[in-house]
Design a protein around this motif. Structure first.
Motif, short mmCIF file in Angstrom:
data_model
loop_
_atom_site.label_atom_id
_atom_site.label_comp_id
_atom_site.label_asym_id
_atom_site.label_seq_id
_atom_site.Cartn_x
_atom_site.Cartn_y
_atom_site.Cartn_z
N VAL A 184 75.56 81.22 -29.99
CA VAL A 184 74.60 80.42 -29.23
C VAL A 184 74.57 80.81 -27.74
CG1 VAL A 184 75.98 78.39 -28.57
CG2 VAL A 184 73.62 78.11 -29.33
N GLU A 185 75.71 81.26 -27.20
CA GLU A 185 75.74 81.58 -25.76
C GLU A 185 75.01 82.88 -25.44
OE1 GLU A 185 78.43 81.44 -27.64
OE2 GLU A 185 79.71 83.20 -27.34
N LYS A 186 74.63 83.65 -26.49
CA LYS A 186 73.87 84.89 -26.24
C LYS A 186 72.38 84.63 -26.13
CE LYS A 186 77.27 87.97 -26.81
NZ LYS A 186 77.88 88.51 -25.60
N ILE A 187 71.96 83.41 -26.41
CA ILE A 187 70.53 83.11 -26.34
C ILE A 187 70.11 83.00 -24.89
CG2 ILE A 187 68.77 81.42 -26.97
CD1 ILE A 187 70.65 80.57 -29.28
N TRP A 188 68.94 83.52 -24.63
CA TRP A 188 68.36 83.50 -23.28
C TRP A 188 68.28 82.06 -22.77
CZ3 TRP A 188 62.53 83.73 -22.03
CH2 TRP A 188 62.33 84.13 -20.72
N GLY A 189 68.94 81.78 -21.65
CA GLY A 189 68.88 80.45 -21.06
C GLY A 189 70.03 79.53 -21.43
N ILE A 190 70.83 79.93 -22.43
CA ILE A 190 72.02 79.15 -22.80
C ILE A 190 73.24 79.88 -22.25
CG2 ILE A 190 73.35 78.10 -24.66
CD1 ILE A 190 70.53 77.10 -24.80
N GLY A 191 73.80 79.39 -21.19
CA GLY A 191 74.98 80.04 -20.61
C GLY A 191 76.25 79.50 -21.24
N HIS A 192 77.39 79.88 -20.68
CA HIS A 192 78.65 79.47 -21.33
C HIS A 192 78.89 77.97 -21.19
CE1 HIS A 192 80.21 79.73 -17.23
NE2 HIS A 192 81.27 79.08 -17.64
N ARG A 193 78.38 77.37 -20.11
CA ARG A 193 78.55 75.92 -19.93
C ARG A 193 77.78 75.14 -21.00
NH1 ARG A 193 80.46 74.96 -14.90
NH2 ARG A 193 82.67 74.67 -15.05
N ASN A 194 76.51 75.52 -21.15
CA ASN A 194 75.70 74.87 -22.17
C ASN A 194 76.24 75.12 -23.57
OD1 ASN A 194 73.87 73.62 -20.49
ND2 ASN A 194 72.49 75.40 -20.43
N ALA A 195 76.75 76.33 -23.77
CA ALA A 195 77.29 76.68 -25.09
C ALA A 195 78.44 75.74 -25.44
CB ALA A 195 77.76 78.13 -25.09
N LYS A 196 79.28 75.44 -24.49
CA LYS A 196 80.41 74.54 -24.75
C LYS A 196 79.93 73.18 -25.23
CE LYS A 196 84.23 76.02 -21.80
NZ LYS A 196 84.74 75.88 -20.43
N ARG A 197 78.88 72.68 -24.59
CA ARG A 197 78.33 71.39 -25.01
C ARG A 197 77.80 71.46 -26.43
NH1 ARG A 197 74.68 69.45 -19.88
NH2 ARG A 197 76.38 69.06 -18.44
N LEU A 198 77.18 72.60 -26.74
CA LEU A 198 76.60 72.74 -28.08
C LEU A 198 77.69 72.84 -29.14
CD1 LEU A 198 73.62 75.13 -27.24
CD2 LEU A 198 73.50 72.72 -27.90
N TYR A 199 78.78 73.55 -28.82
CA TYR A 199 79.90 73.64 -29.77
C TYR A 199 80.36 72.24 -30.16
CZ TYR A 199 80.39 78.53 -28.29
OH TYR A 199 80.17 79.85 -28.00
N LYS A 200 80.41 71.36 -29.16
CA LYS A 200 80.91 70.00 -29.40
C LYS A 200 80.09 69.24 -30.43
CE LYS A 200 83.33 68.93 -25.13
NZ LYS A 200 83.05 68.46 -23.77
N ILE A 201 78.80 69.57 -30.53
CA ILE A 201 78.00 68.87 -31.54
C ILE A 201 77.76 69.77 -32.76
CG2 ILE A 201 76.87 67.35 -29.88
CD1 ILE A 201 74.35 69.16 -30.19
N GLY A 202 78.61 70.81 -32.88
CA GLY A 202 78.59 71.63 -34.09
C GLY A 202 77.51 72.69 -34.13
N THR A 220 71.47 66.54 -25.29
CA THR A 220 72.72 67.26 -25.02
C THR A 220 72.57 68.21 -23.83
OG1 THR A 220 73.11 67.23 -27.39
CG2 THR A 220 74.52 68.66 -26.08
N LEU A 221 71.43 68.90 -23.76
CA LEU A 221 71.22 69.82 -22.65
C LEU A 221 70.15 69.25 -21.73
CD1 LEU A 221 71.20 73.22 -24.61
CD2 LEU A 221 73.13 72.06 -23.56
N ASN A 222 68.94 69.78 -21.82
CA ASN A 222 67.84 69.31 -20.98
C ASN A 222 66.54 69.78 -21.62
OD1 ASN A 222 67.65 72.05 -20.45
ND2 ASN A 222 68.92 71.89 -18.62
N VAL A 223 65.48 69.63 -20.87
CA VAL A 223 64.18 69.95 -21.44
C VAL A 223 64.05 71.44 -21.78
CG1 VAL A 223 63.05 70.24 -19.20
CG2 VAL A 223 61.69 69.58 -21.17
N PHE A 224 64.75 72.28 -21.02
CA PHE A 224 64.72 73.71 -21.32
C PHE A 224 65.39 74.03 -22.65
CE2 PHE A 224 63.28 74.35 -17.12
CZ PHE A 224 62.60 75.55 -17.17
N GLY A 225 66.50 73.34 -22.89
CA GLY A 225 67.18 73.51 -24.17
C GLY A 225 66.25 73.16 -25.32
N ALA A 226 65.53 72.05 -25.15
CA ALA A 226 64.61 71.61 -26.20
C ALA A 226 63.52 72.65 -26.44
CB ALA A 226 63.99 70.27 -25.80
N ARG A 227 63.01 73.21 -25.36
CA ARG A 227 61.98 74.25 -25.51
C ARG A 227 62.54 75.48 -26.21
NH1 ARG A 227 59.67 73.59 -19.58
NH2 ARG A 227 58.51 71.67 -19.90
N THR A 228 63.79 75.77 -25.91
CA THR A 228 64.43 76.94 -26.54
C THR A 228 64.48 76.77 -28.06
OG1 THR A 228 65.71 77.39 -24.55
CG2 THR A 228 66.51 78.35 -26.59
#
Length: 431
Positions: A184-202, A220-228
DNA sequence: TCTGGGGTCCTAGGACCC
DNA sequence: TCTGGGGTCCTAGGACCC
């Protein structure tokens, strides 16, 4: 109507290293790295260096031994040259597809609107060959339904030998596998910080993210995450930009080789940065409403000290001495003595086109005169080199307090004046 | 000993107002 | 003992990108 166009991301491989190899073909046979501004970090690596396990942006001192053992060419960067090659690459692409179809995303990347998806792969292969023939730069092409998917596809195209640098996942059964294999952290716009949050919800892979509930990612993230999430499903949320957006900020920031400590050293450094930023602002015919100044000590030490201050003016300006004043005001408020400063910067924001500057309510005549002087300074500096004429630090000039310009030894005013055109008389009158 | 620079966008929290 | 609350603007800083 739904936009079914295919989007390609074109990315130059190891761009700065590839540029250096264009200049010096002997480098083809050696591992190569290119370094950041003061030779501090590694900002471009050849494939051989990547295989050694050297990461992006790692400080040189940590890997120098390894690199030297492997006969690596270690090069300082030459950004102007890279910019020139970048222009050639982009022009090579535009020639075929037209201005409208190309969105330059960075110095070494462009999104392309390929139109209907039928011929995408052929176009991709053709472009790769053409850019190589015309510029000597190898590129990778990733084709998909959205920008986010095109980035991801490009990443795979670059890594996989089988694809030969061009991969089309617009409507491919392999897309599912590709998403599953992308962390997930390789996706454009998802950095390592956001990736950590995503890991927490599986959510661990791009496929997990694609299958997530949009509202859950929004939370969990923000509106950009949702668009992604939607982009991963093939729904275009990050539109193709046909026109180049106006710049919103201009920054000049630098680390110091040796830490600076005194008020005077720091003030001069910061004012110098302001001048560099203004130089670019004037070149781009822009004017700023705000200036931000920041100063920092070594960020890798525990007692890291960092401060910034923004000044919002009531009017826009592109006049060097005004921006200098704003900068100085900010600096005075944040400077603390007894610190070892390692970095500072000046950021100009609230930019508009300079011809849109409205008249000053007061002092309009004075403002006009300053404009004339600034234009003349630009011209002198353009003709005779940077800092031929510059603003003086009047605090450093002893009794010359009323003089606002300092003529550098490089250019002697009497010999210069006859060469100047009609502006010269304006200049004389001003002084 | 030695750790980039130039961007964009978002957000927490303070100040201020009514 | 107890200390409004919502809106807006702004700053400072964080996250991300190449």
């Amino acid at each position: 109507m739904l936009d079914r166009n295919a989007i390609a991301l074109i990315d130059c491989n190891n761009f700065f290293v590839s540029c250096e190899r264009v200049f010096d073909p002997l480098l083809e046979k050696r591992p190569v790295v290119v370094l950041s501004n003061n030779d501090g970090c590694i900002i471009s690596r050849s494939d051989e260096v990547k295989k050694m396990g050297v990461k992006m942006a790692v400080p040189l001192f940590k890997v120098r031994d390894l690199l030297e053992k492997n006969n690596t060419a270690i090069l300082s960067s030459n950004i102007e040259h890279y910019c020139e090659i970048s222009r050639r690459v982009m022009n090579s692409i535009r020639e075929n597809l037209g201005q409208e179809a190309v969105e330059v995303y960075s110095i070494d990347e462009a999104f392309i609107d390929l139109g209907t998806p039928d011929k995408s792969e052929e176009v991709g292969k053709y472009l790769k060959q053409k850019v190589w023939d015309e510029t000597g730069i190898p590129i990778s092409v990733g084709i998909a339904k959205t920008k986010t998917l095109a980035k991801l596809t490009n990443h795979i195209a670059k890594k996989s030998k089988k694809t030969e640098g061009v991969l089309n996942l617009y409507d491919s059964p392999y897309l599912e596998t590709a998403l599953k294999q992308t962390p997930v952290e390789k996706i454009w716009g998802i950095g390592h910080r956001n990736a950590k949050r995503l890991y927490k919800i599986g959510v661990n892979t791009a496929l997990d993210l694609r299958n997530s509930k949009v509202w859950k990612i929004r939370r969990t993230l923000n509106v950009f995450g949702a668009r992604t999430v939607l982009e991963l499903r093939g729904e275009k949320c990050f539109p193709f930009e046909r026109t180049i957006a106006d710049k919103k900020t201009i920054a000049h920031t630098r680390s110091f080789g040796e830490p600076l400590t005194t008020y005077r050293e720091m003030r001069n450094a910061v004012l110098n940065f302001a001048n560099r930023a203004v130089e670019r602002m004037r070149r781009d015919r822009l004017a700023a409403k705000s200036v931000t100044v920041f100063i920092q000590t070594n960020r890798f030490k525990d007692d890291h000290f960092s401060r910034s201050r923004i000044l919002n003016s009531i009017y826009h300006s592109n006049l060097p001495h005004e921006i200098n004043d704003w900068t100085l005001q900010c600096f005075k408020e944040i400077f603390e003595s007894g610190k070892e400063y390692k970095k500072a910067g000046v950021i100009l924001s609230g930019l508009i086109r300079a011809d849109k500057i409205t008249n000053r309510l007061f002092e309009n005549e004075q403002f006009r005169r300053w404009q004339v002087l600034a234009d003349i300074m630009d011209e002198l500096n353009f003709r005779y080199g940077r800092d031929t004429v510059k603003l003086a630090n009047i605090w450093d000039m002893g009794n010359a307090k009323s003089l606002h310009t300092l003529i550098n030894e490089k250019a002697e005013l009497p010999t210069l004046m006859p060469e100047m055109d009609s502006n010269t008389s304006e200049f004389r009158r001003f002084l």
